[in-house]
Design an enzyme around this catalytic site. Sequence first.
Site, PDB file in Angstrom:
ATOM      1  N   ASP A   1       0.942   4.438   2.079  1.00  0.00           N
ATOM      2  CA  ASP A   1       0.162   5.008   3.242  1.00  0.00           C
ATOM      3  C   ASP A   1       0.065   6.732   3.045  1.00  0.00           C
ATOM      4  O   ASP A   1       1.446   7.162   2.956  1.00  0.00           O
ATOM      5  CB  ASP A   1       0.983   4.825   4.572  1.00  0.00           C
ATOM      6  CG  ASP A   1       0.871   3.146   4.743  1.00  0.00           C
ATOM      7  OD1 ASP A   1      -0.062   2.546   4.126  1.00  0.00           O
ATOM      8  OD2 ASP A   1       1.480   2.842   5.797  1.00  0.00           O
TER       9      ASP A   1
ATOM     10  N   ASN B   1       0.789  -1.356  -0.036  1.00  0.00           N
ATOM     11  CA  ASN B   1      -0.110   0.010   0.048  1.00  0.00           C
ATOM     12  C   ASN B   1       0.917   1.390   0.048  1.00  0.00           C
ATOM     13  O   ASN B   1       2.227   1.078   0.671  1.00  0.00           O
ATOM     14  CB  ASN B   1      -0.960   0.051   1.350  1.00  0.00           C
ATOM     15  CG  ASN B   1      -1.776  -1.081   1.539  1.00  0.00           C
ATOM     16  OD1 ASN B   1      -2.251  -1.690   0.354  1.00  0.00           O
ATOM     17  ND2 ASN B   1      -2.344  -1.317   2.531  1.00  0.00           N
TER      18      ASN B   1
ATOM     19  N   ASN C   1       5.690  -4.070   4.564  1.00  0.00           N
ATOM     20  CA  ASN C   1       6.325  -3.825   5.857  1.00  0.00           C
ATOM     21  C   ASN C   1       6.992  -4.908   6.348  1.00  0.00           C
ATOM     22  O   ASN C   1       8.163  -4.785   6.775  1.00  0.00           O
ATOM     23  CB  ASN C   1       5.287  -3.337   6.896  1.00  0.00           C
ATOM     24  CG  ASN C   1       4.701  -1.991   6.298  1.00  0.00           C
ATOM     25  OD1 ASN C   1       5.003  -1.198   5.467  1.00  0.00           O
ATOM     26  ND2 ASN C   1       3.589  -1.961   7.175  1.00  0.00           N
TER      27      ASN C   1
ATOM     28  N   ASP D   1       4.208  -5.224  12.304  1.00  0.00           N
ATOM     29  CA  ASP D   1       4.631  -5.762  10.936  1.00  0.00           C
ATOM     30  C   ASP D   1       6.065  -6.027  11.394  1.00  0.00           C
ATOM     31  O   ASP D   1       6.788  -6.812  10.787  1.00  0.00           O
ATOM     32  CB  ASP D   1       4.510  -4.860   9.726  1.00  0.00           C
ATOM     33  CG  ASP D   1       2.922  -4.814   9.524  1.00  0.00           C
ATOM     34  OD1 ASP D   1       2.260  -5.624   9.762  1.00  0.00           O
ATOM     35  OD2 ASP D   1       2.578  -3.619   9.049  1.00  0.00           O
TER      36      ASP D   1
HETATM   37  P1  ATP Z   1       0.180  -1.888  14.455  1.00  0.00           P
HETATM   38  O1  ATP Z   1      -1.139  -2.007  14.015  1.00  0.00           O
HETATM   39  O2  ATP Z   1       0.311  -0.335  14.938  1.00  0.00           O
HETATM   40  O3  ATP Z   1       1.319  -2.356  13.441  1.00  0.00           O
HETATM   41  P2  ATP Z   1       0.014  -3.925  16.463  1.00  0.00           P
HETATM   42  O4  ATP Z   1      -1.345  -3.791  17.166  1.00  0.00           O
HETATM   43  O5  ATP Z   1      -0.270  -5.107  15.524  1.00  0.00           O
HETATM   44  O6  ATP Z   1       0.567  -2.575  15.724  1.00  0.00           O
HETATM   45  P3  ATP Z   1       1.674  -4.017  18.809  1.00  0.00           P
HETATM   46  O7  ATP Z   1       1.042  -4.919  19.627  1.00  0.00           O
HETATM   47  O8  ATP Z   1       1.016  -2.366  19.097  1.00  0.00           O
HETATM   48  O9  ATP Z   1       0.996  -4.323  17.348  1.00  0.00           O
HETATM   49  O10 ATP Z   1       3.184  -3.657  18.767  1.00  0.00           O
HETATM   50  C1  ATP Z   1       3.825  -4.819  18.106  1.00  0.00           C
HETATM   51  C2  ATP Z   1       5.135  -4.795  19.068  1.00  0.00           C
HETATM   52  O11 ATP Z   1       5.757  -3.480  18.850  1.00  0.00           O
HETATM   53  C3  ATP Z   1       4.923  -4.740  20.462  1.00  0.00           C
HETATM   54  O12 ATP Z   1       4.908  -6.323  20.798  1.00  0.00           O
HETATM   55  C4  ATP Z   1       6.366  -4.361  20.956  1.00  0.00           C
HETATM   56  O13 ATP Z   1       7.597  -5.163  20.894  1.00  0.00           O
HETATM   57  C5  ATP Z   1       6.502  -2.944  19.924  1.00  0.00           C
HETATM   58  N1  ATP Z   1       6.037  -1.889  20.566  1.00  0.00           N
HETATM   59  C6  ATP Z   1       4.604  -1.401  20.243  1.00  0.00           C
HETATM   60  N2  ATP Z   1       4.358  -0.368  20.636  1.00  0.00           N
HETATM   61  C7  ATP Z   1       5.545  -0.155  21.691  1.00  0.00           C
HETATM   62  C8  ATP Z   1       5.912   0.999  22.426  1.00  0.00           C
HETATM   63  N3  ATP Z   1       5.084   1.891  22.791  1.00  0.00           N
HETATM   64  N4  ATP Z   1       7.125   0.812  23.236  1.00  0.00           N
HETATM   65  C9  ATP Z   1       8.081  -0.361  23.021  1.00  0.00           C
HETATM   66  N5  ATP Z   1       7.756  -1.162  22.036  1.00  0.00           N
HETATM   67  C10 ATP Z   1       6.451  -1.183  21.567  1.00  0.00           C
HETATM   68  O1  RIB Z   2       0.151  -2.500   9.649  1.00  0.00           O
HETATM   69  C1  RIB Z   2       0.165  -0.992   9.076  1.00  0.00           C
HETATM   70  C2  RIB Z   2      -0.033  -1.216   7.861  1.00  0.00           C
HETATM   71  O2  RIB Z   2      -1.638  -1.188   7.779  1.00  0.00           O
HETATM   72  C3  RIB Z   2      -0.248   0.068   7.009  1.00  0.00           C
HETATM   73  O3  RIB Z   2       1.096   0.203   6.484  1.00  0.00           O
HETATM   74  C4  RIB Z   2      -1.146   0.346   6.279  1.00  0.00           C
HETATM   75  O4  RIB Z   2      -0.795   0.119   4.705  1.00  0.00           O
HETATM   76  C5  RIB Z   2      -1.971  -0.946   6.764  1.00  0.00           C
HETATM   77  O5  RIB Z   2      -2.027  -2.011   5.597  1.00  0.00           O
END
Ligand code: ATP
Ligand code: RIB
Length: 305
Positions: A13, A11, A43, A252
């Site tokens: 962004d 994508n 990603n 990711d």
């Molecule tokens: P996104 O959809 O935004 O990519 P997600 O919800 O899939 O995120 P998260 O659980 O928020 O994933 O984050 C993935 C990993 O990134 C966590 O397990 C941790 O290792 C790291 N991480 C995320 N936020 C933080 C933070 N504020 N400080 C330190 N590490 C973080």
């Molecule tokens: O996980 C983050 C991603 O979700 C973004 O890069 C966006 O493109 C969406 O697919």
Amino acid sequence: MGRVVVAGSINMDVVATAERHPRVGETVAGHEVLYFPGGKGANQAVAASKLGAPTMLIGRIGVDAFGAQLRTFLAAQGVDVSFVQQTAAAHTGTALITVASADNTIVVIGGANAHLTVDDVSSAPLARGDVAVSQLEIPLATIAAFFTRARATGATTILNPAPAVAFDHALLGLVDILVLNETELGVLAGTELRDSDEDATFIDAARRLRVNKTQIICVTLGRRGALALADDTPLVIPGHAVTAVDTTGAGDCFVGALAARLAEGAAIRDALDYANLAASICVQRMGAAPSMPTAVEVGAVLKTV
Ligand code: ATP
Ligand code: RIB
């Protein structure tokens, strides 16, 4: 060393930064608009490649400027894009993202990603020792075909079931390692979970969800780090204390780093610790794919922890 082969979304962004997120029906003045390469598949492939794994991405882009820019970017990150095809049937996937106070909201329009077919993954070059990775921004039938092929070759399969949608149990049976956040775990396990829940609550949900005792389930918990259920043993991976500016792509980064480390032959605990550290670097930068750290950057932080 094995390869990482990702079948997934690509994508552009389109990111608006603001002081705070608007409420429904409200308009707020933003700071700036930024264009970052993204998409969960792209990603994860960029993370794996920058962390040293030979990496291929299988995906679809449209016949447009975003598609051309994304292909050039991916190739420059060392990702093998020979299985990234153009489709005239749709525009390149686009995500509209608002970032405020280091947190994001995302509307994703799949476009060309929805045209990634079973045929596109049927000749994926996979072998024993490779790691096959996917997410839910491409059709479920394509993921199932990709993992069936991966299993037949002896490759390890990793599914990141994001964005959260309920899916067929048969697909879960093709997964060796499931990496998901608490919302996705709640959807798949059919229970409501909050990020403030106790570790035991997540581990119980993971135990109910897994299809057999060899399946590994890893729950990412943002700044809290991650939890995993491997060989029936709960593993606690504490988060690193950092100042996050943009968490887009953190999950990711975690998945791509985990895949890269496993392709190198690391044990699961080591690979999870590495992924947790890599993701903590990613959140300190703006953007999704461009925020993925290199192996040298992770190595430098490793010396200090
Ligand atoms: P996104 O959809 O935004 O990519 P997600 O919800 O899939 O995120 P998260 O659980 O928020 O994933 O984050 C993935 C990993 O990134 C966590 O397990 C941790 O290792 C790291 N991480 C995320 N936020 C933080 C933070 N504020 N400080 C330190 N590490 C973080
Ligand atoms: O996980 C983050 C991603 O979700 C973004 O890069 C966006 O493109 C969406 O697919």
